[in-house]
Scaffold this motif. Structure first.
Motif, PDB file in Angstrom:
ATOM      1  N   PHE A 238       0.830  -1.198   0.000  1.00 42.59           N
ATOM      2  CA  PHE A 238       0.000   0.000   0.000  1.00 42.59           C
ATOM      3  C   PHE A 238       0.863   1.246   0.000  1.00 42.59           C
ATOM      4  CE2 PHE A 238      -1.829   3.603   2.057  1.00 42.59           C
ATOM      5  CZ  PHE A 238      -2.979   3.781   1.313  1.00 42.59           C
ATOM      6  N   TRP A 239       1.861   1.180   0.825  1.00 48.36           N
ATOM      7  CA  TRP A 239       2.657   2.390   0.994  1.00 48.36           C
ATOM      8  C   TRP A 239       3.318   2.818  -0.307  1.00 48.36           C
ATOM      9  CZ3 TRP A 239       2.619   6.252   4.048  1.00 48.36           C
ATOM     10  CH2 TRP A 239       3.627   7.201   3.943  1.00 48.36           C
ATOM     11  N   ILE A 240       3.813   1.846  -1.039  1.00 48.24           N
ATOM     12  CA  ILE A 240       4.489   2.204  -2.291  1.00 48.24           C
ATOM     13  C   ILE A 240       3.524   2.874  -3.254  1.00 48.24           C
ATOM     14  CG2 ILE A 240       5.579   1.200  -4.341  1.00 48.24           C
ATOM     15  CD1 ILE A 240       6.883  -0.807  -2.359  1.00 48.24           C
ATOM     16  N   ILE A 241       2.327   2.348  -3.307  1.00 47.44           N
ATOM     17  CA  ILE A 241       1.343   2.957  -4.200  1.00 47.44           C
ATOM     18  C   ILE A 241       0.964   4.353  -3.731  1.00 47.44           C
ATOM     19  CG2 ILE A 241      -1.058   2.803  -4.938  1.00 47.44           C
ATOM     20  CD1 ILE A 241      -0.636  -0.161  -5.218  1.00 47.44           C
ATOM     21  N   TYR A 242       0.736   4.443  -2.443  1.00 45.18           N
ATOM     22  CA  TYR A 242       0.344   5.740  -1.880  1.00 45.18           C
ATOM     23  C   TYR A 242       1.445   6.777  -2.093  1.00 45.18           C
ATOM     24  CZ  TYR A 242      -0.590   9.236   1.731  1.00 45.18           C
ATOM     25  OH  TYR A 242      -0.768  10.408   2.416  1.00 45.18           O
ATOM     26  N   ARG A 243       2.670   6.324  -1.844  1.00 46.40           N
ATOM     27  CA  ARG A 243       3.787   7.257  -1.980  1.00 46.40           C
ATOM     28  C   ARG A 243       3.962   7.714  -3.420  1.00 46.40           C
ATOM     29  NH1 ARG A 243       9.378   4.603  -1.578  1.00 46.40           N
ATOM     30  NH2 ARG A 243       8.795   4.212  -3.750  1.00 46.40           N
ATOM     31  N   ASN A 244       3.811   6.769  -4.340  1.00 46.79           N
ATOM     32  CA  ASN A 244       4.110   7.080  -5.725  1.00 46.79           C
ATOM     33  C   ASN A 244       2.966   7.756  -6.469  1.00 46.79           C
ATOM     34  OD1 ASN A 244       6.391   5.813  -4.999  1.00 46.79           O
ATOM     35  ND2 ASN A 244       6.233   4.126  -6.452  1.00 46.79           N
ATOM     36  N   LYS A 245       1.776   7.635  -5.917  1.00 46.87           N
ATOM     37  CA  LYS A 245       0.623   8.233  -6.585  1.00 46.87           C
ATOM     38  C   LYS A 245       0.756   9.749  -6.588  1.00 46.87           C
ATOM     39  CE  LYS A 245      -4.384   8.426  -6.342  1.00 46.87           C
ATOM     40  NZ  LYS A 245      -4.502   8.329  -7.817  1.00 46.87           N
ATOM     41  N   GLN A 246       0.350  10.340  -7.675  1.00 47.32           N
ATOM     42  CA  GLN A 246       0.356  11.796  -7.716  1.00 47.32           C
ATOM     43  C   GLN A 246      -0.753  12.339  -6.828  1.00 47.32           C
ATOM     44  OE1 GLN A 246      -0.183  11.516 -12.021  1.00 47.32           O
ATOM     45  NE2 GLN A 246       1.254  13.238 -12.152  1.00 47.32           N
ATOM     46  N   ALA A 247      -0.446  13.298  -6.012  1.00 42.15           N
ATOM     47  CA  ALA A 247      -1.503  13.936  -5.237  1.00 42.15           C
ATOM     48  C   ALA A 247      -2.128  15.063  -6.056  1.00 42.15           C
ATOM     49  CB  ALA A 247      -0.983  14.469  -3.913  1.00 42.15           C
ATOM     50  N   ASN A 248      -1.433  15.489  -7.080  1.00 42.53           N
ATOM     51  CA  ASN A 248      -2.048  16.346  -8.080  1.00 42.53           C
ATOM     52  C   ASN A 248      -1.243  16.176  -9.352  1.00 42.53           C
ATOM     53  OD1 ASN A 248       0.024  18.536  -8.490  1.00 42.53           O
ATOM     54  ND2 ASN A 248      -0.310  18.735  -6.275  1.00 42.53           N
ATOM     55  N   ILE A 249      -1.781  16.601 -10.441  1.00 40.71           N
ATOM     56  CA  ILE A 249      -1.133  16.239 -11.697  1.00 40.71           C
ATOM     57  C   ILE A 249       0.131  17.033 -11.974  1.00 40.71           C
ATOM     58  CG2 ILE A 249      -3.159  15.230 -12.790  1.00 40.71           C
ATOM     59  CD1 ILE A 249      -3.703  17.863 -14.111  1.00 40.71           C
ATOM     60  N   HIS A 250       0.425  17.988 -11.094  1.00 46.49           N
ATOM     61  CA  HIS A 250       1.721  18.651 -11.182  1.00 46.49           C
ATOM     62  C   HIS A 250       2.839  17.797 -10.622  1.00 46.49           C
ATOM     63  CE1 HIS A 250       1.345  23.283 -11.786  1.00 46.49           C
ATOM     64  NE2 HIS A 250       1.354  22.591 -12.925  1.00 46.49           N
ATOM     65  N   GLU A 251       2.494  16.973  -9.676  1.00 48.98           N
ATOM     66  CA  GLU A 251       3.519  16.187  -8.999  1.00 48.98           C
ATOM     67  C   GLU A 251       4.125  15.160  -9.936  1.00 48.98           C
ATOM     68  OE1 GLU A 251       2.557  15.802  -4.218  1.00 48.98           O
ATOM     69  OE2 GLU A 251       2.468  14.072  -5.526  1.00 48.98           O
ATOM     70  N   PRO A 252       5.422  15.003  -9.874  1.00 52.14           N
ATOM     71  CA  PRO A 252       6.020  13.914 -10.654  1.00 52.14           C
ATOM     72  C   PRO A 252       5.545  12.595 -10.073  1.00 52.14           C
ATOM     73  CG  PRO A 252       7.682  15.061  -9.328  1.00 52.14           C
ATOM     74  CD  PRO A 252       6.379  15.697  -9.030  1.00 52.14           C
ATOM     75  N   SER A 253       5.324  11.625 -10.935  1.00 50.14           N
ATOM     76  CA  SER A 253       4.923  10.326 -10.404  1.00 50.14           C
ATOM     77  C   SER A 253       6.121   9.401 -10.440  1.00 50.14           C
ATOM     78  CB  SER A 253       3.786   9.740 -11.219  1.00 50.14           C
ATOM     79  OG  SER A 253       4.231   9.492 -12.536  1.00 50.14           O
ATOM     80  N   LEU A 254       6.103   8.432  -9.592  1.00 48.47           N
ATOM     81  CA  LEU A 254       7.179   7.449  -9.565  1.00 48.47           C
ATOM     82  C   LEU A 254       6.662   6.173 -10.196  1.00 48.47           C
ATOM     83  CD1 LEU A 254       8.310   8.095  -5.918  1.00 48.47           C
ATOM     84  CD2 LEU A 254       9.742   8.442  -7.920  1.00 48.47           C
ATOM     85  N   ASP A 255       7.560   5.428 -10.720  1.00 44.98           N
ATOM     86  CA  ASP A 255       7.145   4.190 -11.367  1.00 44.98           C
ATOM     87  C   ASP A 255       6.948   3.099 -10.321  1.00 44.98           C
ATOM     88  OD1 ASP A 255       6.578   2.199 -13.078  1.00 44.98           O
ATOM     89  OD2 ASP A 255       8.666   1.876 -13.716  1.00 44.98           O
ATOM     90  N   THR A 256       5.737   2.615 -10.268  1.00 45.08           N
ATOM     91  CA  THR A 256       5.421   1.616  -9.256  1.00 45.08           C
ATOM     92  C   THR A 256       5.795   0.211  -9.717  1.00 45.08           C
ATOM     93  OG1 THR A 256       3.624   2.968  -8.466  1.00 45.08           O
ATOM     94  CG2 THR A 256       3.555   0.673  -7.841  1.00 45.08           C
ATOM     95  N   THR A 257       5.881   0.036 -11.025  1.00 49.38           N
ATOM     96  CA  THR A 257       6.125  -1.300 -11.563  1.00 49.38           C
ATOM     97  C   THR A 257       7.355  -1.946 -10.934  1.00 49.38           C
ATOM     98  OG1 THR A 257       5.640  -0.148 -13.609  1.00 49.38           O
ATOM     99  CG2 THR A 257       5.948  -2.542 -13.728  1.00 49.38           C
TER     100      THR A 257
END
Ligand SMILES: [Zn+2]
Ligand SMILES: [Zn+2]
Ligand SMILES: [Zn+2]
Ligand SMILES: [Zn+2]
Lengths: 388, 388
Positions: free
Chosen positions: A135-154
């Motif tokens: 869960f944490w990895i998804i939560y951490r990597n998810k954008q909280a807004n579309i300005h935020e860079p996203s991280l690759d969860t794969t």
DNA sequence: GAAGAAGGTCACTAGGTCAA
DNA sequence: TTGACCTAGTGACCTTCTTC
């Protein structure tokens, strides 16, 4: 006592070598070189390291400190005293290990009634950790807004409880994504509300998913407290965690929003504390977040709920402790995590009124300007219900 | 790197010495290794130790000294003679190890189904704890001035490392006892200085006595930091501990001394926190005090000292954790102790300047009024040396 | 980049424990 | 008293830095 800090410059590098036949200054056997500041043999070198640097036990000499020569090796007391006398010095340490603790960890369960301690996670704990970390990895990597860079969860979630995690991902994707492009002034208010709502909703998903929490059994008031404070605390952990992944926290997004400076100051101090002082791994972060999210020490009035939450805390702490042990980390690390959580609680306690003022204020402006065609913001509305 | 790519199994540690199938030179059974100078089996090894090193008992052979092979085990006379014949030798003894203090924390029978593991303290830890607790009881019960009620120490220390503790008692009794009866105004200054000196001196004794701290190896500056902060922190723990023994803290003794109110406020908040929120038992208190006394997180500049202190902290934390486990207390309790220590550090950090100002001020008045015929106040002077 | 020193590993063994 | 089994210190030998 003379400090003895004036250690002679050590012979190093390809220079004068040791002559064959030179003797250990401690035990008079064949020396092998300069070790920790004196000419000694290998055994005495190892002895010094073990005894002084690894914090082993000392004991009194049976012979009144009169041991000498080869026999000095049999007496920890005299041998250590001689080591110090000839100038062996702890200043030469580069690293310390704690062997006494490691040794205890290696004990295996005996077949007796009373099990000795075995330091591995049991299947329940493994599963618990896998779900949290996933869960944490998804939560951490998810954008909280579309300005935020996203991280690759794969890839990152591979070892975790996959199905549960996919479920999270689906739930999270249904939450309204805040839009940071402001067409009109009102959009800014939307944005702030949506960001808070996003985090509150994530908290809901998180708390529902923590194994054995039995979310629905908790009283409404308890849930509200958890979500309220969690929504203040968890995003800071997220931000610190993202910072460790190379995405620095964006202070600008808070400035000029009307949130008081001291709150912003406090927030970023905590984020920095997290990423610089603690710099935990991803599993540690997940467990820290879970501890923050389930803390009962925030005015939970129901005694039953308090107990449930305390038990969960205990479960999480135990997992964290064992995991740290497996990774050969010191208990002190656990202590520093706990201290961090304490600070985090202080922050949320002190700034909750300010946050609430801030949100209400935004809401008032909002209502004044527009007949609010209510957007459903599950997370935030849930929190808001508890306030007068 | 490409060393000899051939099957070199990268051996670590020493070479195996004993081949399977070698026989005991005493009884011709399977040997286990070289013991006391000869290749023997385990039973013969134990026999030799018991007989020569422990009992020295002898007994005539019934068969005229003709016992051999496996049957030699039944005859003390022949067996011992054979041992000596094959070269077993008392020179191979090392010192006797520390005798473990009688286990006072006995395994608690499990009645529930939940308890899977139970840990016990090892002898080193037992000893460590016994010394700490013994010291603590004396320190706690000792009058810091003759107004203070004293507690009866008799009996309480019975199970602890008695000799060490008696040693403490002697050392502590040599320190000047503050006198709270003021004949002239100057006496009050004497009193304040003596109280501080008493605590600083106690800290010195305490720190020197903590097993494995190797006090003399620490740098002067480190020592000074430890004593300075310890002298601020430990008396608060003592006061909280006395409060739990029924002696309430005496706030009056600080009022009107010139110490600022916020410091007094902070002090008593901490004492209350300790006695009401933590209410630890005496073991726990001793360990908490030791943690406070040895904390490296107070600007210790020497990296080596920092590591040594961290190591000790780890040892103490581990003992505390196991002890709490034995008492069926939750990890959360450990966390609350750590949180308390954190608060304590904040207190000492924040108020150290104020304390220093207070002490210096007293000293100035003192010097102005009298040509100071210097009373030796070892503890305080030691601290004072570090200040400009 | 080689020599030397710090640090790690692990078979070995002194010494202790406890049930029989 | 015995001996199976345990605990923890030892030191030969190894790897990993650090310095010149
Ligand atoms: Zn030597
Ligand atoms: Zn000796
Ligand atoms: Zn034999
Ligand atoms: Zn015989």
């Amino acid at each position: 006592m003379s400090t003895g800090a004036t250690s002679t410059p050590r012979k190093r590098g390809p220079e004068k070598k040791i002559q064959p036949g030179e003797l250990c200054q401690v035990c008079n056997e064949q020396a092998t070189g300069f070790n920790y500041g004196a000419l000694t043999c290998n055994p005495c070198k190892s002895f010094f390291r073990r005894t002084v640097l690894e914090n082993n036990l000392t004991q009194k000499c049976d012979r009144g400190g009169a041991c000498y020569g080869k026999f000095i090796r049999r007496c920890i007391d005299c041998r250590l005293a001689k080591c110090e006398l000839v100038g062996m010095n702890a200043d030469y340490i580069r690293d310390l290990r704690i062997r006494s603790i490691r040794r205890r960890i290696q004990k295996i369960p005996t077949n007796g009634q009373l099990m000795k301690f075995s330091e591995t996670l049991d299947p329940f704990q493994e599963n618990f950790l896998a779900i949290l970390e996933g869960f944490w990895i998804i939560y951490r990597n998810k954008q909280a807004n579309i300005h935020e860079p996203s991280l690759d969860t794969t890839g990152a979630v591979q070892r975790t409880a996959y199905e549960v995690v996919v479920n999270f991902e689906n739930k999270l994707s249904t939450i309204k994504q805040p839009n940071p492009f402001f067409q009109i002034a009102l959009d800014r208010l939307h944005f702030v509300k949506d960001v808070i709502n996003l985090h509150a909703s994530m908290m809901l998903v998180f708390l529902e998913a923590i194994p054995s929490i039995r979310w629905h059994q908790l009283q409404e008031e308890t849930k509200r407290e958890l979500i309220t404070f969690g929504t203040m605390e968890i995003p800071l952990i997220r931000s610190g965690s993202r910072s460790l992944s190379g995405i620095p926290p964006n202070r600008g997004q808070f400035e000029g929003t009307g949130l008081r400076d001291w709150v912003i100051e406090h927030m970023f101090a905590i984020i920095e504390d997290f990423s610089i002082k603690l710099h935990p791994d991803s599993y540690e972060t997940a467990l820290i977040a879970a501890l923050a999210a389930t803390s009962p020490d925030r005015g939970i009035t129901s005694a039953v709920d308090y107990k449930i939450l305390s038990n969960i805390q205990e479960t999480i702490l135990e997992i964290l402790r064992i995991k740290l042990g497996i990774d050969r980390k010191q208990l002190k690390v656990l202590a520093s995590f706990v201290a961090f959580l304490q600070k985090l609680r202080e922050y949320s306690h002190n700034s909750s009124e300010e946050w609430w003022r801030f949100i209400s204020h935004k809401k008032k402006i909002f209502m004044a300007q527009q007949q609010e065609k209510e957007v459903v913001r599950t997370g935030m509305d849930f929190v808001a219900q508890g306030r007068t």
